[in-house]
Design a protein around this motif. Structure first.
Motif, PDB file in Angstrom:
ATOM      1  N   LEU A  83       0.839  -1.197   0.000  1.00  0.00           N
ATOM      2  CA  LEU A  83       0.000   0.000   0.000  1.00  0.00           C
ATOM      3  C   LEU A  83       0.875   1.249   0.000  1.00  0.00           C
ATOM      4  CD1 LEU A  83      -2.614  -0.973   2.751  1.00  0.00           C
ATOM      5  CD2 LEU A  83      -3.017  -0.869   0.293  1.00  0.00           C
ATOM      6  N   GLY A  84       0.283   2.349  -0.381  1.00  0.00           N
ATOM      7  CA  GLY A  84       0.970   3.623  -0.272  1.00  0.00           C
ATOM      8  C   GLY A  84       1.003   4.057   1.184  1.00  0.00           C
ATOM      9  N   LEU A  85       1.795   5.059   1.489  1.00  0.00           N
ATOM     10  CA  LEU A  85       1.945   5.523   2.867  1.00  0.00           C
ATOM     11  C   LEU A  85       0.608   5.978   3.452  1.00  0.00           C
ATOM     12  CD1 LEU A  85       3.868   6.035   5.191  1.00  0.00           C
ATOM     13  CD2 LEU A  85       4.318   8.304   4.247  1.00  0.00           C
ATOM     14  N   LYS A  86      -0.165   6.718   2.673  1.00  0.00           N
ATOM     15  CA  LYS A  86      -1.458   7.219   3.159  1.00  0.00           C
ATOM     16  C   LYS A  86      -2.402   6.066   3.489  1.00  0.00           C
ATOM     17  CE  LYS A  86      -5.432   9.995   1.825  1.00  0.00           C
ATOM     18  NZ  LYS A  86      -6.137  10.639   0.738  1.00  0.00           N
ATOM     19  N   ASP A  87      -2.483   5.079   2.591  1.00  0.00           N
ATOM     20  CA  ASP A  87      -3.369   3.937   2.801  1.00  0.00           C
ATOM     21  C   ASP A  87      -2.915   3.076   3.982  1.00  0.00           C
ATOM     22  OD1 ASP A  87      -4.996   4.676   0.678  1.00  0.00           O
ATOM     23  OD2 ASP A  87      -3.845   3.499  -0.772  1.00  0.00           O
ATOM     24  N   ALA A  88      -1.604   2.900   4.122  1.00  0.00           N
ATOM     25  CA  ALA A  88      -1.081   2.117   5.246  1.00  0.00           C
ATOM     26  C   ALA A  88      -1.389   2.822   6.563  1.00  0.00           C
ATOM     27  CB  ALA A  88       0.428   1.907   5.091  1.00  0.00           C
TER      28      ALA A  88
END
Length: 125
Positions: A83-88
């Protein structure tokens, strides 16, 4: 062709003890690590019993709480899931949430261990 069917029938009807002996012979004499095949054959033999409970083969790794080191958990979730940082970060912030679903037992236990080492609280379902 009939010989192969007979051989397959013999393999399917092996007891757990016989499967372990076969695995030892294959490893020692031929250098073959038959771990996955032995589990499959043993599982097939056990399934023939009918009364035994079916063992769970797929697990969900659930993040129940990020723990004290939230940043480390977010980074690890990002790495493990792709996942991307925001999603994680969103996944960690909204715990309890599944990190991965439908994974094999070994993979699920490895993920749980990694997340717990980072400080997270994790359960397998």
């Amino acid at each position: 062709m009939a010989d192969l069917k007979d051989f397959a029938e013999q393999l399917v009807n092996l007891t757990v003890k016989e499967v372990n002996e076969l695995a030892d012979i294959l490893k020692e004499e031929y250098g073959i690590e038959p771990a996955a095949a032995a589990v499959a054959v043993a599982g097939g033999a056990a399934a023939g019993g009918g009364e035994e409970a079916e063992e769970q083969t797929e697990f969900d790794v659930i993040l129940t709480a990020p723990g004290g080191s939230k940043l480390a958990v977010v980074k690890l979730v990002k790495e493990l899931t792709g996942l991307g940082l925001k999603d994680a970060k969103e996944l960690v912030d909204n715990a309890p949430k599944p990190v991965k679903e439908g994974v094999a037992k070994d993979e699920a236990e490895a993920l749980k261990k990694q997340l717990e080492e980072a400080g997270a609280e994790v359960e397998l379902k």
